[in-house]
Write a protein that holds these residues in place. Structure first.
Motif, PDB file in Angstrom:
ATOM      1  N   TYR A 123       1.144  -0.824   0.091  1.00 37.67           N
ATOM      2  CA  TYR A 123       0.694  -0.027  -0.224  1.00 37.67           C
ATOM      3  C   TYR A 123       0.769   1.226   0.053  1.00 37.67           C
ATOM      4  CZ  TYR A 123      -2.449   4.064   1.840  1.00 37.67           C
ATOM      5  OH  TYR A 123      -3.424   4.970   2.738  1.00 37.67           O
ATOM      6  N   LEU A 124       2.359   1.124   1.194  1.00 36.57           N
ATOM      7  CA  LEU A 124       2.984   2.183   0.835  1.00 36.57           C
ATOM      8  C   LEU A 124       3.775   2.308  -0.518  1.00 36.57           C
ATOM      9  CD1 LEU A 124       4.388   2.031   4.376  1.00 36.57           C
ATOM     10  CD2 LEU A 124       2.045   3.646   3.878  1.00 36.57           C
ATOM     11  N   CYS A 127       0.606   3.503  -2.912  1.00 35.62           N
ATOM     12  CA  CYS A 127       0.030   4.659  -3.317  1.00 35.62           C
ATOM     13  C   CYS A 127      -0.054   6.139  -2.130  1.00 35.62           C
ATOM     14  CB  CYS A 127      -1.540   4.382  -1.721  1.00 35.62           C
ATOM     15  SG  CYS A 127      -2.292   3.082  -2.788  1.00 35.62           S
ATOM     16  N   LYS A 128       1.802   5.468  -1.182  1.00 39.93           N
ATOM     17  CA  LYS A 128       2.066   6.361  -1.042  1.00 39.93           C
ATOM     18  C   LYS A 128       3.431   6.391  -1.146  1.00 39.93           C
ATOM     19  CE  LYS A 128      -1.345   8.077   1.683  1.00 39.93           C
ATOM     20  NZ  LYS A 128      -1.731   9.286   1.665  1.00 39.93           N
ATOM     21  N   HIS A 131       6.054   8.988   0.143  1.00 41.75           N
ATOM     22  CA  HIS A 131       6.412   9.160   1.584  1.00 41.75           C
ATOM     23  C   HIS A 131       6.826   7.301   2.254  1.00 41.75           C
ATOM     24  CE1 HIS A 131       4.735  13.002   1.879  1.00 41.75           C
ATOM     25  NE2 HIS A 131       3.845  12.565   1.411  1.00 41.75           N
ATOM     26  N   TYR A 132       7.611   6.521   0.974  1.00 40.03           N
ATOM     27  CA  TYR A 132       7.394   5.549   1.309  1.00 40.03           C
ATOM     28  C   TYR A 132       8.940   5.028   2.329  1.00 40.03           C
ATOM     29  CZ  TYR A 132       8.615  -0.358   0.658  1.00 40.03           C
ATOM     30  OH  TYR A 132       8.834  -1.116   0.748  1.00 40.03           O
ATOM     31  N   ILE A 135       8.516   6.177   5.451  1.00 39.14           N
ATOM     32  CA  ILE A 135       7.655   5.603   6.452  1.00 39.14           C
ATOM     33  C   ILE A 135       8.157   4.285   6.979  1.00 39.14           C
ATOM     34  CG2 ILE A 135       5.034   4.711   6.939  1.00 39.14           C
ATOM     35  CD1 ILE A 135       4.306   7.092   5.095  1.00 39.14           C
ATOM     36  N   THR A 217      -6.832  -2.064   2.174  1.00 39.82           N
ATOM     37  CA  THR A 217      -5.618  -1.860   1.369  1.00 39.82           C
ATOM     38  C   THR A 217      -5.108  -1.776  -0.171  1.00 39.82           C
ATOM     39  OG1 THR A 217      -4.344  -3.482   1.470  1.00 39.82           O
ATOM     40  CG2 THR A 217      -3.991  -1.880   3.603  1.00 39.82           C
ATOM     41  N   CYS A 220      -7.855   0.407  -1.866  1.00 43.12           N
ATOM     42  CA  CYS A 220      -6.633   2.150  -2.030  1.00 43.12           C
ATOM     43  C   CYS A 220      -5.843   1.036  -3.723  1.00 43.12           C
ATOM     44  CB  CYS A 220      -5.985   2.061  -1.409  1.00 43.12           C
ATOM     45  SG  CYS A 220      -7.311   2.892   0.379  1.00 43.12           S
ATOM     46  N   SER A 224      -5.466   3.372  -6.830  1.00 46.22           N
ATOM     47  CA  SER A 224      -4.231   4.539  -6.907  1.00 46.22           C
ATOM     48  C   SER A 224      -3.769   3.487  -8.756  1.00 46.22           C
ATOM     49  CB  SER A 224      -3.247   3.939  -6.245  1.00 46.22           C
ATOM     50  OG  SER A 224      -3.436   4.345  -4.864  1.00 46.22           O
TER      51      SER A 224
END
Length: 312
Positions: A123-124, A127-128, A131-132, A135, A217, A220, A224
């Motif tokens: 998910y990170l 979708c992110k 920021h992966y 985080i 997840t 999402c 994406s």
């Protein structure tokens, strides 16, 4: 005797599979090949991930722990299952049976947790992506992996305490190829309602809730992916999570059917088939569909064989 006078049955008889006849040796050979391949495949993944620096990233760290969990569940079940198949039936001390049941619960919870943190990692990543790395830093993957193992040993011990206190004073034949929860409870002459309630609570918390989280997840993730303009980009993004999604469906599906409502009167043959899938087939699938089909791992294996690279 177990715990003085609390247990009158000192051993259980595992009946295994009925009416194998001419298929007994065939099933024995099939299972021993599956077990050997499972150990070899998962050990290979562990060696590659721990040896080569390029695999010291979250996705492969989780794969390494998943391989350890696969080895645990296979080694806990397969040797006794092989003995049962070869001999037609096999006796096991009551204490060993309860211990096998505990470690089966441990490995099941660990795998559920690992599949969940792996979905969080995907998910990170999808979708992110910006920021992966912030985080999912160098510490968080190890913390999440440690949590999976601690959760497995702790939460499996909650119903295990009550199971160890049950009285077994009647028949001692377990119509299964290992000491599984439902057939063990069938033999108890004690009230097993508290055990069933605690098992259901543990499964709801450690299996169903995590399964719903995985579904969320992936909603999402798919959202994406659909926003990616290029077909190539969509395919690449989906390929990074398709294998994980396949194993999630197989593994969580069998656990939900088997253990959400352990009760009397379950279908023995259906239970055995799902248990065989869960304990013998899925642990072999994991290194294949997660890792051995992975391009980076495949190329690394080929380079090691051809002596183009050496471990770092």
């Amino acid at each position: 005797m177990h715990k003085d006078n609390h247990t009158m049955v000192i051993e259980f008889i595992l009946l295994g599979f009925h009416d194998l006849h001419n298929f007994q040796i065939l099933l024995f050979l099939f299972l021993i090949v599956m077990y050997a391949a499972t150990i070899a495949g998962n050990v290979l993944i562990i060696v590659l991930v721990t040896t080569f620096h390029q695999f010291h990233i979250p996705m492969y760290i989780f794969l390494c722990h998943l391989s350890l969990a696969d080895i645990l569940i296979s080694t806990n079940v397969a040797p006794k299952a092989l003995q049962v198949i070869l001999l037609g039936r096999s006796s096991t001390p009551a204490g060993d049976c309860i211990t096998q049941l505990y470690f089966f619960g441990v490995s099941a919870i660990i795998e559920c947790c690992l599949l969940t943190v792996m979905s969080y990692d995907r998910y990170l990543a999808i979708c992110k992506p910006l920021h992966y790395t912030t985080i999912m830093n160098i510490i968080l993957p190890h913390i999440l992996a440690l949590w999976c193992w601690v959760a497995g040993f702790v939460f499996a011990g909650i119903p295990q305490f009550l199971i160890s206190e049950l009285d077994f004073c009647g028949p001692n034949e377990i119509d299964h190829f290992f000491c599984d929860l439902a057939p063990v409870l069938e033999l108890s002459c004690s009230d097993t309602s508290r055990v069933q309630i605690e098992v259901s609570i543990v499964v709801i918390v450690m299996c169903l809730l995590q399964f719903f989280y995985v579904i969320a997840t992936y909603v999402c993730i798919f959202s994406s992916i659909l926003q990616i303009s290029s077909i190539t980009g969509r395919h690449k993004a989906f390929s990074t999570c398709s294998s994980h999604l396949t194993v999630v469906c197989i593994y969580y599906g069998t656990l939900i059917v088997l253990y959400v409502s352990p009760s009397r009167g379950y279908s023995l043959n259906f239970n055995k088939a799902l248990s065989f899938l869960n304990t013998a087939v899925t642990p072999l699938f994991n290194p294949i569909i997660y890792s051995l089909r992975n391009k980076d791992i495949r190329e690394t294996i080929q380079n090691v064989i051809s002596h183009k690279i050496t471990p770092m």
